[in-house]
Design an enzyme around this catalytic site. Structure first.
Site, PDB file in Angstrom:
ATOM      1  CG  HIS A  33       3.522 -22.066  -1.772  1.00 26.20           C
ATOM      2  ND1 HIS A  33       3.090 -23.326  -1.436  1.00 26.20           N
ATOM      3  CD2 HIS A  33       2.831 -21.711  -2.885  1.00 26.20           C
ATOM      4  CE1 HIS A  33       2.160 -23.718  -2.288  1.00 26.20           C
ATOM      5  NE2 HIS A  33       1.989 -22.763  -3.184  1.00 26.20           N
ATOM      6  CG  ASP A  75       2.209 -23.834 -11.627  1.00 31.97           C
ATOM      7  OD1 ASP A  75       1.586 -24.825 -12.020  1.00 31.97           O
ATOM      8  OD2 ASP A  75       2.448 -23.625 -10.419  1.00 31.97           O
TER       9      ASP A  75
HETATM   10  O1  PAF Z   1      -0.334 -20.853  -8.919  1.00 26.15           O
HETATM   11  C1  PAF Z   1      -1.308 -20.715  -8.153  1.00 26.15           C
HETATM   12  O2  PAF Z   1      -1.283 -21.093  -6.982  1.00 26.15           O
HETATM   13  C2  PAF Z   1      -2.581 -20.057  -8.688  1.00 26.15           C
HETATM   14  O3  PAF Z   1      -2.807 -20.398 -10.013  1.00 26.15           O
HETATM   15  C3  PAF Z   1      -2.612 -18.534  -8.490  1.00 26.15           C
HETATM   16  C4  PAF Z   1      -1.513 -17.856  -9.285  1.00 26.15           C
HETATM   17  C5  PAF Z   1      -2.460 -18.191  -7.019  1.00 26.15           C
HETATM   18  C6  PAF Z   1      -3.948 -17.963  -8.991  1.00 26.15           C
HETATM   19  O4  PAF Z   1      -5.023 -18.514  -8.299  1.00 26.15           O
END
Ligand code: PAF
Length: 285
Positions: free
Chosen positions: A38, A153
């Site tokens: 992140h 993802d």
């Molecule tokens: O990837 C994630 O953490 C979630 O799917 C997101 C994009 C924040 C949506 O809740």
């Protein structure tokens, strides 16, 4: 200094002032339990924008597994500290009631098409409908110029790219490379639920993906042989149960054919269960 908001109207009024000063806004939506993956998205947004906004919202509508939702780690204080240290400017961390003041916000008239039915879509019914609705709501609130998503993802990234295109939102969706632990294991908030032994074993996932990538380029085996060998190694070498291991078009995730092997960008995607934790990963080939 990180400014934290839990009300839609409060963050919107700050953002409209910032935008009036013509600041470009980068956005990193998250569900918290932050890790270096992140933070790399925040760092990228900071490089490319004058203002970086993150959100933390554990979205109940995208969890098809109630246990997974309950176990998802919530640590607003720890996460805020990490965001502050990375230089994030604004954090939006709303309650469920604030995000969904009525039921209509939970659904969206959006169809990701066949790619929504494959891979995660086939194994997690309703997951992408929940993701699309929450991301649309977050985009409407924040109205960023650019939004950053991890390649781990990959299917989510493709679906959000289509969402933005279908709703003609003026947002650039930017995929960012998967951050990996030293062992190669893709960083994920769920990794911390593995035992130390499980975490070691989980390194096999990236090894198997990398091997398949090599086999695709050296052309010694058919795609279906590569796929079968990968599934065999996962099931033989660890306590994994694979949900899928598929070699797909990187454009729309249809199963790649032998002809496409030479001409198309491919992505190899897998989801495995280990110690009751579901892990996904992929590599572009
Ligand atoms: O990837 C994630 O953490 C979630 O799917 C997101 C994009 C924040 C949506 O809740």
């Amino acid at each position: 200094m990180l400014r934290i908001f839990d009300k839609v109207s409060d963050i919107q009024s700050v953002l409209s002032k910032e935008r009036a000063g013509e600041k470009s806004v980068g956005f990193v939506p998250t569900m918290g339990a932050l890790h270096a993956g992140h933070l790399s998205l925040i760092a990228k947004s900071k490089q490319e924008n004058e203002l970086t906004v993150a959100s933390i919202f554990v979205n109940p509508t995208q969890f098809n597994d109630k246990r997974d939702y309950a176990l998802y780690r919530r640590d607003l204080e720890g996460d805020s500290k990490m965001l502050e240290d990375t230089g994030c400017d604004l954090l939006f961390a709303p309650s469920v009631e604030e995000m969904y003041p009525n039921e209509s916000y939970k659904t969206l008239d959006f169809n990701p098409g066949p790619m929504g039915e494959r891979l995660e879509g086939a194994h997690r019914p309703g997951h992408f409908a929940g993701v699309a609705a929450v991301v649309k709501r977050l985009f409407d609130i924040v109205q960023p110029d650019k939004a950053y998503f991890g390649q781990k993802d990959y299917q989510q990234y493709l679906i959000i790219r289509k969402l933005v295109s279908d709703f003609e939102m003026p947002i650039k969706v930017i995929p960012c490379p998967t951050e990996r632990e030293e062992s190669g294991l893709a960083m994920s908030s769920r990794n911390e639920r593995l035992s130390p032994e499980g975490r070691k074993q989980a390194a096999l996932i990236y090894k198997v993906l990398s091997k398949a990538k090599e086999q695709i380029s050296d052309k010694s085996m058919s795609l279906s042989e590569i796929r079968q060998k990968a599934l065999d190694s996962l099931e033989r070498n660890g306590n994994f149960k694979a949900d899928y291991f598929d070699i797909c078009s990187a454009e729309d995730l249809h199963a790649a054919t032998e002809q496409e092997r030479a001409t198309e960008r491919l992505v190899i995607c897998t989801a495995v269960n280990l110690e009751g934790v579901r892990l996904i990963d992929n590599v572009l080939a």
